[in-house]
Scaffold this motif. Sequence first.
Motif, PDB file in Angstrom:
ATOM      1  N   THR A   1       0.832  -1.202   0.000  1.00 30.61           N
ATOM      2  CA  THR A   1       0.000   0.000   0.000  1.00 30.61           C
ATOM      3  C   THR A   1       0.866   1.252   0.000  1.00 30.61           C
ATOM      4  N   LEU A   2       1.858   1.281   0.884  1.00 33.54           N
ATOM      5  CA  LEU A   2       2.728   2.459   0.974  1.00 33.54           C
ATOM      6  C   LEU A   2       3.495   2.664  -0.335  1.00 33.54           C
ATOM      7  N   ALA A   3       4.011   1.573  -0.908  1.00 35.37           N
ATOM      8  CA  ALA A   3       4.791   1.686  -2.147  1.00 35.37           C
ATOM      9  C   ALA A   3       3.927   2.189  -3.291  1.00 35.37           C
ATOM     10  N   ALA A   4       2.697   1.679  -3.393  1.00 37.22           N
ATOM     11  CA  ALA A   4       1.804   2.122  -4.462  1.00 37.22           C
ATOM     12  C   ALA A   4       1.455   3.600  -4.305  1.00 37.22           C
ATOM     13  N   GLU A   5       1.220   4.039  -3.085  1.00 36.82           N
ATOM     14  CA  GLU A   5       0.909   5.448  -2.844  1.00 36.82           C
ATOM     15  C   GLU A   5       2.119   6.327  -3.134  1.00 36.82           C
ATOM     16  N   LEU A   6       3.304   5.807  -2.823  1.00 32.44           N
ATOM     17  CA  LEU A   6       4.532   6.550  -3.113  1.00 32.44           C
ATOM     18  C   LEU A   6       4.687   6.772  -4.618  1.00 32.44           C
ATOM     19  N   VAL A   7       4.444   5.733  -5.402  1.00 34.07           N
ATOM     20  CA  VAL A   7       4.523   5.851  -6.864  1.00 34.07           C
ATOM     21  C   VAL A   7       3.507   6.882  -7.369  1.00 34.07           C
ATOM     22  N   THR A   8       2.290   6.829  -6.846  1.00 35.85           N
ATOM     23  CA  THR A   8       1.252   7.780  -7.252  1.00 35.85           C
ATOM     24  C   THR A   8       1.674   9.216  -6.958  1.00 35.85           C
ATOM     25  N   MET A   9       2.250   9.429  -5.770  1.00 40.50           N
ATOM     26  CA  MET A   9       2.651  10.785  -5.389  1.00 40.50           C
ATOM     27  C   MET A   9       3.837  11.283  -6.214  1.00 40.50           C
ATOM     28  N   LEU A  10       4.790  10.405  -6.494  1.00 38.61           N
ATOM     29  CA  LEU A  10       5.929  10.801  -7.328  1.00 38.61           C
ATOM     30  C   LEU A  10       5.472  11.141  -8.742  1.00 38.61           C
ATOM     31  N   ASN A  11       4.533  10.360  -9.262  1.00 42.62           N
ATOM     32  CA  ASN A  11       4.028  10.622 -10.610  1.00 42.62           C
ATOM     33  C   ASN A  11       3.129  11.851 -10.678  1.00 42.62           C
ATOM     34  N   ALA A  12       2.566  12.236  -9.538  1.00 47.50           N
ATOM     35  CA  ALA A  12       1.779  13.469  -9.507  1.00 47.50           C
ATOM     36  C   ALA A  12       2.683  14.688  -9.674  1.00 47.50           C
ATOM     37  N   VAL A  13       3.896  14.569  -9.170  1.00 47.00           N
ATOM     38  CA  VAL A  13       4.866  15.670  -9.304  1.00 47.00           C
ATOM     39  C   VAL A  13       5.547  15.620 -10.672  1.00 47.00           C
ATOM     40  N   LYS A  14       5.986  14.421 -11.060  1.00 49.26           N
ATOM     41  CA  LYS A  14       6.641  14.219 -12.354  1.00 49.26           C
ATOM     42  C   LYS A  14       5.958  13.055 -13.068  1.00 49.26           C
ATOM     43  N   PRO A  15       4.957  13.322 -13.893  1.00 55.47           N
ATOM     44  CA  PRO A  15       4.197  12.253 -14.546  1.00 55.47           C
ATOM     45  C   PRO A  15       5.090  11.261 -15.295  1.00 55.47           C
ATOM     46  N   GLY A  16       4.840   9.981 -15.044  1.00 55.95           N
ATOM     47  CA  GLY A  16       5.574   8.931 -15.744  1.00 55.95           C
ATOM     48  C   GLY A  16       6.980   8.670 -15.248  1.00 55.95           C
ATOM     49  N   SER A  17       7.342   9.273 -14.115  1.00 49.50           N
ATOM     50  CA  SER A  17       8.731   9.156 -13.653  1.00 49.50           C
ATOM     51  C   SER A  17       8.973   7.960 -12.743  1.00 49.50           C
ATOM     52  N   ALA A  18       7.907   7.379 -12.161  1.00 43.62           N
ATOM     53  CA  ALA A  18       8.086   6.311 -11.176  1.00 43.62           C
ATOM     54  C   ALA A  18       7.255   5.086 -11.540  1.00 43.62           C
ATOM     55  N   ALA A  19       7.759   3.910 -11.155  1.00 44.60           N
ATOM     56  CA  ALA A  19       7.043   2.658 -11.407  1.00 44.60           C
ATOM     57  C   ALA A  19       7.210   1.728 -10.220  1.00 44.60           C
ATOM     58  N   LEU A  20       6.178   0.933  -9.975  1.00 41.21           N
ATOM     59  CA  LEU A  20       6.192  -0.035  -8.881  1.00 41.21           C
ATOM     60  C   LEU A  20       6.759  -1.353  -9.380  1.00 41.21           C
ATOM     61  N   VAL A  21       7.684  -1.932  -8.596  1.00 41.53           N
ATOM     62  CA  VAL A  21       8.293  -3.218  -8.942  1.00 41.53           C
ATOM     63  C   VAL A  21       8.113  -4.162  -7.749  1.00 41.53           C
ATOM     64  N   PRO A  22       7.090  -5.036  -7.781  1.00 42.96           N
ATOM     65  CA  PRO A  22       6.839  -5.925  -6.648  1.00 42.96           C
ATOM     66  C   PRO A  22       7.689  -7.196  -6.698  1.00 42.96           C
ATOM     67  N   MET A  23       8.218  -7.579  -5.551  1.00 48.79           N
ATOM     68  CA  MET A  23       8.987  -8.817  -5.432  1.00 48.79           C
ATOM     69  C   MET A  23       8.095 -10.049  -5.541  1.00 48.79           C
ATOM     70  N   ASP A  24       6.809  -9.917  -5.187  1.00 46.49           N
ATOM     71  CA  ASP A  24       5.910 -11.073  -5.089  1.00 46.49           C
ATOM     72  C   ASP A  24       5.755 -11.838  -6.395  1.00 46.49           C
ATOM     73  N   GLY A  25       5.975 -11.171  -7.523  1.00 46.10           N
ATOM     74  CA  GLY A  25       5.872 -11.854  -8.807  1.00 46.10           C
ATOM     75  C   GLY A  25       6.933 -12.923  -8.996  1.00 46.10           C
ATOM     76  N   PHE A  26       7.907 -12.932  -8.108  1.00 47.21           N
ATOM     77  CA  PHE A  26       8.992 -13.921  -8.211  1.00 47.21           C
ATOM     78  C   PHE A  26       8.809 -15.091  -7.249  1.00 47.21           C
ATOM     79  N   HIS A  27       7.577 -15.255  -6.715  1.00 48.86           N
ATOM     80  CA  HIS A  27       7.221 -16.539  -6.118  1.00 48.86           C
ATOM     81  C   HIS A  27       7.521 -17.633  -7.148  1.00 48.86           C
ATOM     82  N   MET A  28       7.957 -18.780  -6.690  1.00 50.05           N
ATOM     83  CA  MET A  28       7.986 -19.927  -7.601  1.00 50.05           C
ATOM     84  C   MET A  28       6.550 -20.240  -8.025  1.00 50.05           C
ATOM     85  N   LYS A  29       6.383 -20.814  -9.205  1.00 49.07           N
ATOM     86  CA  LYS A  29       5.058 -21.260  -9.633  1.00 49.07           C
ATOM     87  C   LYS A  29       4.530 -22.261  -8.609  1.00 49.07           C
ATOM     88  N   HIS A  30       3.226 -22.209  -8.365  1.00 50.25           N
ATOM     89  CA  HIS A  30       2.646 -23.063  -7.335  1.00 50.25           C
ATOM     90  C   HIS A  30       2.913 -24.550  -7.622  1.00 50.25           C
TER      91      HIS A  30
END
Length: 223
Positions: free
Chosen positions: A46-75
């Motif tokens: 939640t905090l990371a997503a809000e941080l990206v939103t706030m950074l992009n509000a100041v500089k549109p398109g400048s920030a992106a969220l990169v979650p570690m969770d996508g690197f779970h092994m396949k079930h």
Amino acid sequence: MPETLALTPQQALSRLVPHILEMESAAGGQRIAIGIAGGPGAGKSTLAAELVTMLNAVKPGSAALVPMDGFHMKHAKIEAMGEVDRKGAPHTFEGAAFVSFLHHLKHATAPVSGPGYSRKIEDTVADAFTVAPDVRVLVVEGNYLLLTQGPWAGVKALLDYTVFIHVPRDLVRARLLRRHGEEGLFTEERNRAHVERNDLPNYDLVDQSREGADVVFALEVER
């Protein structure tokens, strides 16, 4: 030892945004990576997503969220290993692939897509997000960014600034029980057992890594 600050989530964001904008400005066009670490249920996503939103509000398109969770092994792979009961522990992630992806992302000049994790199916999803070429701030969030064991030891060197999010263990337990129950995939008994057997030990392990952060935010949150 990093400085520990007791802040509300909004205060934490208000502190982070100008600092990151200053870092980005000083980076001379090079990408920077900001790590948001902490145990399961700490509120990182939640905090990371809000941080990206706030950074992009100041500089549109400048920030992106990169979650570690996508690197779970396949079930299916975790099942084949006989490790379903430990799913979410460090060894059930593709840690080396995550380090390699981050390294590539920091230097990429073309669009890069990365995997995500869906709680609706309890599995990873390919191409869940794309980092555009113009992005200059990568906000990387995950449990194990500051671990020093195995492949995780390679993450810290790729992060230009790291924040550790701490919330009390009893609050984490309540949040995780609620989270596991929301999708209705498992029984309450199974969820409670999983939290005690797996999630809370992971929380304890991650909490020991907080000394590797640049700053610790002890978040003051409503229960």
